[in-house]
Structures are given as C-alpha cells and as structure tokens.
Design a protein around this motif. Sequence first.
Motif, PDB file in Angstrom:
ATOM      1  N   ALA A  87       0.828  -1.205   0.000  1.00  0.00           N
ATOM      2  CA  ALA A  87       0.000   0.000   0.000  1.00  0.00           C
ATOM      3  C   ALA A  87       0.862   1.255   0.000  1.00  0.00           C
ATOM      4  O   ALA A  87       1.912   1.301   0.635  1.00  0.00           O
ATOM      5  CB  ALA A  87      -0.916  -0.002   1.220  1.00  0.00           C
ATOM      6  N   ALA A  88       0.403   2.265  -0.706  1.00  0.00           N
ATOM      7  CA  ALA A  88       1.107   3.549  -0.708  1.00  0.00           C
ATOM      8  C   ALA A  88       0.977   4.175   0.673  1.00  0.00           C
ATOM      9  O   ALA A  88      -0.109   4.236   1.245  1.00  0.00           O
ATOM     10  CB  ALA A  88       0.504   4.461  -1.762  1.00  0.00           C
ATOM     11  N   GLY A  89       2.082   4.603   1.243  1.00  0.00           N
ATOM     12  CA  GLY A  89       2.059   5.207   2.569  1.00  0.00           C
ATOM     13  C   GLY A  89       1.916   4.207   3.697  1.00  0.00           C
ATOM     14  O   GLY A  89       1.477   4.563   4.792  1.00  0.00           O
ATOM     15  N   ALA A  90       2.250   2.960   3.441  1.00  0.00           N
ATOM     16  CA  ALA A  90       2.114   1.924   4.462  1.00  0.00           C
ATOM     17  C   ALA A  90       3.045   2.204   5.631  1.00  0.00           C
ATOM     18  O   ALA A  90       4.141   2.725   5.466  1.00  0.00           O
ATOM     19  CB  ALA A  90       2.429   0.551   3.866  1.00  0.00           C
ATOM     20  N   LEU A  91       2.596   1.866   6.814  1.00  0.00           N
ATOM     21  CA  LEU A  91       3.389   2.064   8.021  1.00  0.00           C
ATOM     22  C   LEU A  91       4.408   0.940   8.161  1.00  0.00           C
ATOM     23  O   LEU A  91       4.167  -0.185   7.751  1.00  0.00           O
ATOM     24  CB  LEU A  91       2.480   2.075   9.247  1.00  0.00           C
ATOM     25  N   GLY A  92       5.528   1.266   8.756  1.00  0.00           N
ATOM     26  CA  GLY A  92       6.583   0.270   8.940  1.00  0.00           C
ATOM     27  C   GLY A  92       6.176  -0.809   9.929  1.00  0.00           C
ATOM     28  O   GLY A  92       5.319  -0.613  10.788  1.00  0.00           O
ATOM     29  N   ALA A  93       6.823  -1.959   9.798  1.00  0.00           N
ATOM     30  CA  ALA A  93       6.530  -3.076  10.690  1.00  0.00           C
ATOM     31  C   ALA A  93       6.935  -2.712  12.119  1.00  0.00           C
ATOM     32  O   ALA A  93       7.982  -2.114  12.348  1.00  0.00           O
ATOM     33  CB  ALA A  93       7.290  -4.313  10.232  1.00  0.00           C
ATOM     34  N   GLY A  94       6.104  -3.036  13.077  1.00  0.00           N
ATOM     35  CA  GLY A  94       6.409  -2.796  14.476  1.00  0.00           C
ATOM     36  C   GLY A  94       6.076  -1.403  14.966  1.00  0.00           C
ATOM     37  O   GLY A  94       6.280  -1.089  16.128  1.00  0.00           O
ATOM     38  N   ARG A  95       5.537  -0.542  14.139  1.00  0.00           N
ATOM     39  CA  ARG A  95       5.256   0.832  14.553  1.00  0.00           C
ATOM     40  C   ARG A  95       4.243   0.870  15.691  1.00  0.00           C
ATOM     41  O   ARG A  95       4.449   1.535  16.684  1.00  0.00           O
ATOM     42  CB  ARG A  95       4.731   1.639  13.380  1.00  0.00           C
ATOM     43  N   TRP A  96       3.157   0.128  15.555  1.00  0.00           N
ATOM     44  CA  TRP A  96       2.125   0.173  16.593  1.00  0.00           C
ATOM     45  C   TRP A  96       2.632  -0.452  17.891  1.00  0.00           C
ATOM     46  O   TRP A  96       2.275  -0.009  18.979  1.00  0.00           O
ATOM     47  CB  TRP A  96       0.855  -0.518  16.101  1.00  0.00           C
ATOM     48  N   GLY A  97       3.457  -1.465  17.797  1.00  0.00           N
ATOM     49  CA  GLY A  97       4.026  -2.055  19.010  1.00  0.00           C
ATOM     50  C   GLY A  97       4.877  -1.062  19.770  1.00  0.00           C
ATOM     51  O   GLY A  97       4.813  -0.972  21.000  1.00  0.00           O
ATOM     52  N   ARG A  98       5.690  -0.279  19.066  1.00  0.00           N
ATOM     53  CA  ARG A  98       6.511   0.750  19.725  1.00  0.00           C
ATOM     54  C   ARG A  98       5.637   1.799  20.384  1.00  0.00           C
ATOM     55  O   ARG A  98       5.907   2.235  21.503  1.00  0.00           O
ATOM     56  CB  ARG A  98       7.436   1.414  18.702  1.00  0.00           C
ATOM     57  N   VAL A  99       4.578   2.199  19.715  1.00  0.00           N
ATOM     58  CA  VAL A  99       3.685   3.211  20.281  1.00  0.00           C
ATOM     59  C   VAL A  99       3.011   2.672  21.535  1.00  0.00           C
ATOM     60  O   VAL A  99       2.933   3.360  22.558  1.00  0.00           O
ATOM     61  CB  VAL A  99       2.628   3.641  19.241  1.00  0.00           C
ATOM     62  N   LEU A 100       2.531   1.444  21.494  1.00  0.00           N
ATOM     63  CA  LEU A 100       1.831   0.876  22.648  1.00  0.00           C
ATOM     64  C   LEU A 100       2.782   0.641  23.817  1.00  0.00           C
ATOM     65  O   LEU A 100       2.405   0.829  24.977  1.00  0.00           O
ATOM     66  CB  LEU A 100       1.129  -0.419  22.244  1.00  0.00           C
ATOM     67  N   ARG A 101       4.015   0.208  23.542  1.00  0.00           N
ATOM     68  CA  ARG A 101       4.984   0.007  24.624  1.00  0.00           C
ATOM     69  C   ARG A 101       5.365   1.327  25.278  1.00  0.00           C
ATOM     70  O   ARG A 101       5.575   1.403  26.472  1.00  0.00           O
ATOM     71  CB  ARG A 101       6.234  -0.688  24.091  1.00  0.00           C
ATOM     72  N   ARG A 102       5.468   2.369  24.493  1.00  0.00           N
ATOM     73  CA  ARG A 102       5.852   3.673  25.003  1.00  0.00           C
ATOM     74  C   ARG A 102       4.730   4.260  25.869  1.00  0.00           C
ATOM     75  O   ARG A 102       4.988   4.967  26.829  1.00  0.00           O
ATOM     76  CB  ARG A 102       6.168   4.608  23.844  1.00  0.00           C
ATOM     77  N   GLY A 103       3.491   4.000  25.519  1.00  0.00           N
ATOM     78  CA  GLY A 103       2.359   4.508  26.272  1.00  0.00           C
ATOM     79  C   GLY A 103       1.876   5.831  25.722  1.00  0.00           C
ATOM     80  O   GLY A 103       2.593   6.560  25.049  1.00  0.00           O
TER      81      GLY A 103
END
Length: 87
Positions: free
Chosen positions: A59-75
């Motif tokens: 997909a055009a503009g697709a998010l990188g792998a693991g992005r949501w995991g980093r956001v959730l771990r960070r809080g």
Amino acid sequence: MTSARAARRAAALGLGALWWWAVLRLALEPGAGVIEGAVAVGGWGLSVLPVHCVPARQAAGALGAGRWGRVLRRGAGGASASSRSRL
C-alpha cells in the motif's frame, strides 16, 4: 468478450436493477415491506466492503513493521511532543 466476463456483467446488471427496484419501491410505494428493505440494505452493505484493499506492504504510505508495538509500549502519555511527531 469472454463468456465469463459477459456473465459477470449480466449478474452485476441484474443485481443492480434488483437493488434499484427495492430502493424505489421503498421510497414510492406505501405497501413496501421487509423483502424490499432487506434487498436495499444488503446492497448498501455490499457497497461499503473494502474490496479495493491491498496487502499493507504494497500500500502507498504503508506504516513500517512494528510501529504500533513501539507506540503501545511507550504509552500514550510517555512520549514527548517531538517524539510523537516522528511516529
């Protein structure tokens, strides 16, 4: 035109005509009932299906792998404004 393509077009035309019949009958006929409503709602429901989806990596503009995991771990409150803008 191949016979499969002709059959798909005929089916689409027939189902589209059936949907329009149901919608117009609901709008114009005081005695319209459950069957017309079910056909109209079912056709509308099919129109909102995401049939033009592609795998995320293509997909055009697709998010990188693991992005949501980093956001959730960070809080939610733990990141500063500058680090949030890089997400």
